[in-house]
Write a protein that holds these residues in place. Structure first.
Motif, PDB file in Angstrom:
ATOM      1  N   UNK A  94       4.190  12.862 -13.947  1.00 40.89           N
ATOM      2  CA  UNK A  94       5.595  12.622 -13.656  1.00 40.89           C
ATOM      3  C   UNK A  94       5.831  11.923 -12.331  1.00 40.89           C
ATOM      4  N   UNK A  95       4.765  11.797 -11.530  1.00 44.18           N
ATOM      5  CA  UNK A  95       4.884  11.164 -10.212  1.00 44.18           C
ATOM      6  C   UNK A  95       4.107   9.850 -10.141  1.00 44.18           C
ATOM      7  N   UNK A  96       3.691   9.342 -11.292  1.00 45.72           N
ATOM      8  CA  UNK A  96       2.813   8.177 -11.331  1.00 45.72           C
ATOM      9  C   UNK A  96       3.402   6.940 -10.646  1.00 45.72           C
ATOM     10  N   UNK A  97       4.714   6.833 -10.614  1.00 45.00           N
ATOM     11  CA  UNK A  97       5.336   5.638 -10.037  1.00 45.00           C
ATOM     12  C   UNK A  97       6.143   5.937  -8.765  1.00 45.00           C
ATOM     13  N   UNK A  98       5.839   7.082  -8.167  1.00 44.50           N
ATOM     14  CA  UNK A  98       6.464   7.408  -6.882  1.00 44.50           C
ATOM     15  C   UNK A  98       5.846   6.523  -5.789  1.00 44.50           C
ATOM     16  N   UNK A  99       6.607   6.160  -4.774  1.00 48.99           N
ATOM     17  CA  UNK A  99       6.083   5.311  -3.699  1.00 48.99           C
ATOM     18  C   UNK A  99       5.147   6.067  -2.763  1.00 48.99           C
ATOM     19  N   UNK A 100       4.333   5.315  -2.023  1.00 49.99           N
ATOM     20  CA  UNK A 100       3.494   5.917  -0.986  1.00 49.99           C
ATOM     21  C   UNK A 100       4.393   6.650   0.012  1.00 49.99           C
ATOM     22  N   UNK A 188      -5.284   3.682  -0.142  1.00 52.26           N
ATOM     23  CA  UNK A 188      -5.222   5.082   0.266  1.00 52.26           C
ATOM     24  C   UNK A 188      -6.305   5.924  -0.401  1.00 52.26           C
ATOM     25  N   UNK A 189      -6.427   5.798  -1.724  1.00 54.29           N
ATOM     26  CA  UNK A 189      -7.483   6.554  -2.384  1.00 54.29           C
ATOM     27  C   UNK A 189      -7.239   6.870  -3.844  1.00 54.29           C
ATOM     28  N   UNK A 190      -5.982   7.179  -4.215  1.00 51.93           N
ATOM     29  CA  UNK A 190      -5.752   7.608  -5.587  1.00 51.93           C
ATOM     30  C   UNK A 190      -5.627   6.426  -6.549  1.00 51.93           C
ATOM     31  N   UNK A 191      -5.646   6.738  -7.836  1.00 53.26           N
ATOM     32  CA  UNK A 191      -5.579   5.701  -8.874  1.00 53.26           C
ATOM     33  C   UNK A 191      -4.294   4.896  -8.779  1.00 53.26           C
ATOM     34  N   UNK A 192      -3.225   5.554  -8.369  1.00 53.16           N
ATOM     35  CA  UNK A 192      -1.927   4.873  -8.318  1.00 53.16           C
ATOM     36  C   UNK A 192      -1.806   3.980  -7.089  1.00 53.16           C
ATOM     37  N   UNK A 193      -2.418   4.384  -5.995  1.00 56.11           N
ATOM     38  CA  UNK A 193      -2.417   3.510  -4.817  1.00 56.11           C
ATOM     39  C   UNK A 193      -3.309   2.298  -5.063  1.00 56.11           C
ATOM     40  N   UNK A 194      -4.402   2.493  -5.802  1.00 53.00           N
ATOM     41  CA  UNK A 194      -5.270   1.371  -6.168  1.00 53.00           C
ATOM     42  C   UNK A 194      -4.510   0.405  -7.075  1.00 53.00           C
ATOM     43  N   UNK A 195      -3.813   0.950  -8.058  1.00 52.13           N
ATOM     44  CA  UNK A 195      -3.014   0.121  -8.971  1.00 52.13           C
ATOM     45  C   UNK A 195      -1.971  -0.704  -8.209  1.00 52.13           C
ATOM     46  N   UNK A 196      -1.225  -0.041  -7.335  1.00 53.31           N
ATOM     47  CA  UNK A 196      -0.144  -0.715  -6.615  1.00 53.31           C
ATOM     48  C   UNK A 196      -0.668  -1.723  -5.597  1.00 53.31           C
ATOM     49  N   UNK A 197      -1.797  -1.391  -4.954  1.00 52.49           N
ATOM     50  CA  UNK A 197      -2.390  -2.323  -3.992  1.00 52.49           C
ATOM     51  C   UNK A 197      -2.879  -3.579  -4.703  1.00 52.49           C
ATOM     52  N   UNK A 198      -3.528  -3.403  -5.842  1.00 51.47           N
ATOM     53  CA  UNK A 198      -4.002  -4.564  -6.611  1.00 51.47           C
ATOM     54  C   UNK A 198      -2.842  -5.400  -7.140  1.00 51.47           C
ATOM     55  N   UNK A 199      -1.772  -4.737  -7.529  1.00 51.84           N
ATOM     56  CA  UNK A 199      -0.584  -5.457  -8.000  1.00 51.84           C
ATOM     57  C   UNK A 199      -0.018  -6.335  -6.888  1.00 51.84           C
ATOM     58  N   UNK A 200       0.046  -5.777  -5.670  1.00 53.11           N
ATOM     59  CA  UNK A 200       0.543  -6.535  -4.521  1.00 53.11           C
ATOM     60  C   UNK A 200      -0.392  -7.697  -4.198  1.00 53.11           C
ATOM     61  N   UNK A 201      -1.698  -7.438  -4.273  1.00 54.75           N
ATOM     62  CA  UNK A 201      -2.670  -8.495  -3.971  1.00 54.75           C
ATOM     63  C   UNK A 201      -2.540  -9.671  -4.934  1.00 54.75           C
ATOM     64  N   UNK A 202      -2.469  -9.383  -6.197  1.00 52.48           N
ATOM     65  CA  UNK A 202      -2.362 -10.442  -7.206  1.00 52.48           C
ATOM     66  C   UNK A 202      -1.082 -11.246  -6.991  1.00 52.48           C
ATOM     67  N   UNK A 203       0.010 -10.540  -6.690  1.00 56.26           N
ATOM     68  CA  UNK A 203       1.292 -11.208  -6.462  1.00 56.26           C
ATOM     69  C   UNK A 203       1.270 -12.111  -5.229  1.00 56.26           C
TER      70      UNK A 203
END
Length: 225
Positions: A94-100, A188-203
């Motif tokens: 339920x927190x998968x898309x919460x911000x850092x 940061x470390x978790x799967x969701x921070x990895x997802x969001x960081x990669x999304x920002x990088x690609x963009x």
């Protein structure tokens, strides 16, 4: 003539006349300065590595082994706690898309500090703290609130809210990381921070993160080629 002033560490003292510290460590880069400060102050401490948030497993093992290597170099006891990643994902539902720095991070800190406090209370430690707060990417108030809440469940246990960033702590953290050639974590470390960081990088036209590739000190090496 060398005008560089010699750095003198302040003598640290555990709160409330504490005798034995359990240091929750998230990684070698963040804990390097904390560990050297504690060693210089002759504080009796043990590393507690409990970070089931780190994803994937390869990243987790690299971070753990780097931290363990530095602890062994200084003869500091190192507690390797469980990697109960399934439980972490359950709590994060339920927190998968919460911000850092949001509620997911609060959950994550609570989980890790509760386990740290439990171990400390059962094994004769009267103070706990964490290296997490030294990072400028973290909310120190959020971290301290979680630490204080975890310690409050155990009579006689205190969470040390010392600001490891002050008086050049963050700068020395980077210096130690380069000196020791620590593995460089790029999220940061978790799967969701990895997802969001990669999304920002690609963009922003950058490559996605490659696990286990980058180490501190390599920038200087590349510049000198």
């Amino acid at each position: 003539m060398d005008n560089k002033k010699e750095f003198k560490r302040e003598k640290l003292v555990l709160p409330n006349e504490g005798k034995k510290l359990l240091l929750h460590s998230c990684c070698a880069p963040c804990s390097g300065e904390v560990m050297e400060a504690l060693i210089a102050s002759d504080i009796d401490f043990t590393i507690y590595f409990y970070n089931p948030n780190i994803h994937p497993r390869k990243e987790y093992e690299i971070r753990k082994e780097e931290n363990k290597r530095f602890a062994e170099k200084h003869n500091i006891p190192f507690i390797d706690a469980d990697y109960d990643v399934d439980h972490w994902f359950e709590l994060a539902k339920g927190m998968e898309f919460e911000p850092e720095r949001g509620i997911r991070c609060t959950m994550c800190f609570d989980m890790r500090f509760e386990k740290t406090a439990e171990y400390a209370a059962a094994n004769g430690f009267d103070v706990i703290t964490s290296s997490l707060g030294i990072s400028r990417w973290k909310n120190m108030e959020q971290i301290n609130d979680c630490g204080l809440r975890a310690a409050s469940r155990y009579p006689g246990l205190e969470y040390w809210t010392f600001n490891w960033r002050k008086k050049g702590g963050s700068a020395r953290m980077l210096e130690i990381s380069k000196r020791e050639k620590f593995y460089m974590q790029e999220y940061c470390g978790c799967a969701y921070s990895l997802r969001d960081t990669n999304k920002w990088r690609v963009a922003n036209g950058r490559e996605k993160i490659k696990i286990g590739v980058k180490y501190y000190g390599e920038e200087e090496k590349d510049e000198n080629k």
